[in-house]
Motif scaffolding. Structure first.
Motif, PDB file in Angstrom:
ATOM      1  N   LEU A 150       5.904   5.634  -4.061  1.00  0.00           N
ATOM      2  CA  LEU A 150       5.147   6.465  -3.474  1.00  0.00           C
ATOM      3  C   LEU A 150       4.960   6.398  -2.456  1.00  0.00           C
ATOM      4  O   LEU A 150       4.133   6.278  -2.300  1.00  0.00           O
ATOM      5  N   ILE A 176       9.733   9.553  -5.060  1.00  0.00           N
ATOM      6  CA  ILE A 176       9.165  10.022  -4.316  1.00  0.00           C
ATOM      7  C   ILE A 176       8.479  10.168  -2.935  1.00  0.00           C
ATOM      8  O   ILE A 176       7.235   9.871  -3.160  1.00  0.00           O
ATOM      9  N   ALA A 178       5.671  11.100  -0.321  1.00  0.00           N
ATOM     10  CA  ALA A 178       5.023  11.444   0.684  1.00  0.00           C
ATOM     11  C   ALA A 178       5.470  11.744   2.484  1.00  0.00           C
ATOM     12  O   ALA A 178       5.326  10.953   3.328  1.00  0.00           O
ATOM     13  N   ALA A 187       2.921  14.717  -3.344  1.00  0.00           N
ATOM     14  CA  ALA A 187       3.851  13.894  -3.952  1.00  0.00           C
ATOM     15  C   ALA A 187       3.506  13.781  -5.219  1.00  0.00           C
ATOM     16  O   ALA A 187       4.292  13.365  -6.191  1.00  0.00           O
ATOM     17  N   LYS A 191       5.231  13.438  -9.238  1.00  0.00           N
ATOM     18  CA  LYS A 191       5.434  12.539  -9.456  1.00  0.00           C
ATOM     19  C   LYS A 191       5.378  11.385 -10.638  1.00  0.00           C
ATOM     20  O   LYS A 191       5.753  11.070 -11.883  1.00  0.00           O
TER      21      LYS A 191
END
Length: 201
Positions: A150, A176, A178, A187, A191
């Motif tokens: 992330l 994923i 942000a 996010a 996720k």
């Protein structure tokens, strides 16, 4: 040992590039995500529940949530209350390799026999101290542990998602992004649902 569907470690960046306000946004984002009905439902629907731990990292690591076996709404409430009571860490270099090493070692203490093991690492910058993340990504793959990423985009490292994709996540992992720290909670919610529910049997 009891069986569970998933064992998940959240690795949260608290290095010097993360301001106190953004540290707070990350902690609030974790709590907010766990309180979301869709995330709660996903966690509690796992056969045997799931194990969850949260580790903050910079040049060192700090376990702010030791392994918790979450099977009931009450278990999840305990996790949320614990996270709300722990002050976030602050400062230091970005030593992602050491953080991943700590996470891999911590799976030796997981409280249930997990069918799937996942490291969810977030941060706003590339590793700049100690060993790089690649060797620990490879170790994770050899142990059938998934690493998902992330990355948090900032003006200092606008291409951080590419770094995570190329150097951090395992072959079976995903990224994923942000778009900034304000977007962290959104996010993380997405996720968590994807990385847990995609493994539901």
């Amino acid at each position: 040992m009891l069986a569970c569907a998933v064992a998940l470690i959240l690795l949260i960046d608290v290095s010097g590039s993360v301001s106190p306000d953004n540290l707070a946004l990350q902690r609030l984002g974790i709590v907010s995500a766990l309180e979301t009905p869709q995330v709660k439902k996903t966690i509690l629907n796992q056969p045997g529940g799931m194990a969850l731990a949260v580790i903050e990292w910079s040049g060192t690591t700090r376990t702010i949530l030791p392994w918790q076996h979450v099977k009931t709404p009450q278990d999840l409430d305990v996790v949320i209350q614990h996270l709300q009571s722990e002050p976030p860490g602050l400062g230091g270099v970005t030593a992602m390799g050491w953080a991943l090493q700590k996470a891999l070692e911590y799976f030796d203490q997981v409280p249930c026999a997990a069918e799937l093991k996942i490291i969810d690492v977030s941060g706003d910058g590339a590793s700049n101290e100690g060993p790089g993340p690649q060797q620990f990504r490879d170790q994770a793959q050899a142990r059938e542990i998934t690493i998902n990423g992330l990355p948090i985009v900032t003006y200092l490292e606008p291409d951080i998602a590419d770094y995570y994709q190329n150097n951090v996540v395992t072959l079976d992992g995903f990224v994923i992004t942000a778009e900034d720290f304000q977007d962290f909670s959104r996010a993380l919610r997405r996720k968590l649902v994807l990385e847990i529910s995609r493994y539901s049997r």
